[in-house]
Design an enzyme around this catalytic site. Structure first.
Site, short mmCIF file in Angstrom:
data_model
loop_
_atom_site.label_atom_id
_atom_site.label_comp_id
_atom_site.label_asym_id
_atom_site.label_seq_id
_atom_site.Cartn_x
_atom_site.Cartn_y
_atom_site.Cartn_z
N HIS A 198 29.45 -35.98 -53.39
CA HIS A 198 30.08 -34.75 -53.85
C HIS A 198 31.58 -34.96 -54.07
CE1 HIS A 198 26.70 -31.92 -52.21
NE2 HIS A 198 26.28 -32.76 -53.14
N GLU A 200 34.12 -33.35 -52.99
CA GLU A 200 34.90 -33.25 -51.76
C GLU A 200 34.82 -34.55 -50.96
OE1 GLU A 200 32.63 -29.24 -52.14
OE2 GLU A 200 32.45 -31.31 -52.86
N CYS A 260 29.89 -31.46 -46.76
CA CYS A 260 31.28 -31.54 -47.22
C CYS A 260 32.19 -30.73 -46.31
CB CYS A 260 31.40 -31.05 -48.66
SG CYS A 260 30.70 -32.20 -49.87
#
Length: 212
Positions: free
Chosen positions: A70, A72, A101
């Protein structure tokens, strides 16, 4: 009441959407890391680790869950790789972080997360857990979703009030005949019918108030 986004936060969200464009995922997520002083120091988007082939077939479910990180996670990893301090920073991201995350964000010492109104297919439990963890860890979350939909919620609330008032008057009078006739004649003009129905409802409710 949720915090209202500042102009600078809105600008960062717009920039984060541009950052997300290179992602080959159907859900493009972008993130920006900013210092406590407000300087943008890192950007990232969802995709595979550096050096790993990012072929389109790896972005098909369920393969993408095996190969892609992801936004993040990528930006926090980039910071660690380059010796960039994340403690006290703000993370601006186009979508609400998932629970994984969120854990990384908290452990990285990030103190504020500015979230866009992007949507994903992940289950609600992911975001509920992330929200709980953010609250417990004292992470400030500024969510554009609330601001984007605040007026829509108010409009819906106003419309529901009109409908309830109209129904209250409806059960006291025979004005339902006019409603039924109107709906039967105009059922194929849905949008216009709703507006007209609201207008009639308000007129009848006001008339009912006048009559006591």
């Amino acid at each position: 009441m949720p915090d209202t986004l500042t102009d600078k936060q809105k600008h960062r969200l717009a920039l984060a959407r541009l950052v997300a464009e290179p992602s080959k995922d159907s859900t493009k997520v972008g993130a920006i890391l900013s210092t406590p002083e407000g300087a943008n120091i890192l950007t990232g988007y969802n995709g595979p680790p550096m050096g790993v082939v990012d072929s389109l077939d790896r972005f098909e479910r369920p393969h993408k869950y095996l190969f892609a990180s992801h936004a993040e996670q990528n930006i926090i990893a980039f910071a660690a790789r380059n010796g960039i301090r994340t403690s006290g920073c703000t993370l601006t991201v186009t979508h609400f972080p998932c629970s994984s995350c969120a854990r990384s964000i908290i452990q990285a010492g990030i103190v504020c997360v500015v979230v866009g109104d992007g949507k994903t297919s992940m289950p609600d439990e992911e975001f509920e857990a992330a929200g709980v963890m953010f609250a417990e860890a004292g992470i400030k979350v500024v969510n554009q979703w609330f601001e984007t939909h605040e007026l829509q919620w108010k409009k819906l609330s106003d419309e529901l009030t009109i409908c309830v008032n109209a129904f209250y008057y409806w059960i006291r009078t025979d004005c339902h005949n006019q409603f039924s006739l109107f709906i039967n004649e105009k059922h194929h003009e849905t949008s216009n019918s709703i507006d007209k129905l609201k207008e009639i409802a308000q007129e009848h409710y006001n008339a009912g108030l006048a009559q006591g």
